[in-house]
Design an enzyme around this catalytic site. Structure first.
Site, mmCIF file in Angstrom:
data_model
loop_
_atom_site.group_PDB
_atom_site.id
_atom_site.type_symbol
_atom_site.label_atom_id
_atom_site.label_comp_id
_atom_site.label_asym_id
_atom_site.label_seq_id
_atom_site.Cartn_x
_atom_site.Cartn_y
_atom_site.Cartn_z
ATOM 1 C CB CYS A 12 33.771 54.601 27.096
ATOM 2 S SG CYS A 12 33.675 52.869 26.650
ATOM 3 C CB CYS A 88 32.631 51.578 24.112
ATOM 4 S SG CYS A 88 31.408 52.625 24.884
ATOM 5 C CB CYS A 96 26.448 62.630 22.224
ATOM 6 S SG CYS A 96 27.326 61.083 22.019
#
Length: 169
Positions: A12, A88, A96
């Site tokens: 998140c 989220c 990422c």
């Protein structure tokens, strides 16, 4: 022959509420089969007090809970993840790190309870609702025969869990 323990990372943005709740839930319901971790792209540096209060009220040991960067899990020597779930919408849209081992990924978006405005009761209710949603998804996840199904079928089920679709036949 022993069954493997699968490592799971919940992501998140702030790593202060939803991902912390998910880490706690999976480490309880997936004991022996899964080891959960959580992290954030922009960690707040502290766990939301309502998240800690909720977990303590449900008899969780909260000594594990700390807000940390996902970079901790993208360095040599970090646990190799089998699964990475964003919880989220912001984290799902961010770039990422490259996770070693090519883990399976899915987005399980949950409304941010820390963003709820209103009375104390309404705020606490938002955390309880986030917990309920995560608990339902994680309970479904741990019931999957992850070491016995092919990767494509498993990916389909992981995506379905995130969309809250009913189980197919």
């Amino acid at each position: 022959m022993s069954n493997p323990t699968f490592s799971v990372l919940f992501l998140c943005t702030g790593n202060s509420a939803r991902s912390i709740l998910a880490e706690a839930i999976l480490n309880r319901v997936g004991t022996g089969k899964f080891k959960a971790y959580s992290a954030g792209s922009q960690p707040k540096g502290e766990v939301h007090p309502y998240a800690l209060q909720l977990l303590k009220s449900l008899n969780y040991d909260t000594s594990f809970a700390r807000s940390k960067s996902w970079e901790e899990f993208a360095v040599p020597g970090a646990p190799e993840m089998n699964f990475v779930f964003t919880v989220c919408d912001n984290a799902a849209n961010e770039s990422c790190p490259i996770w070693p081992g090519q883990p399976m990924t899915a987005h399980w978006g949950i409304p941010d309870p820390a963003a709820v405005e209103g009375t104390e009761a309404e705020k606490h209710l938002a955390f309880a609702e986030a917990y309920r949603m995560l608990n339902n998804r994680i309970s479904t996840f741990v019931s999957l025969p992850v070491n016995m199904v092919d990767k494509l079928a498993l990916q389909k089920r992981l995506d379905e869990i995130g969309r809250n679709l009913p189980k197919a036949g």
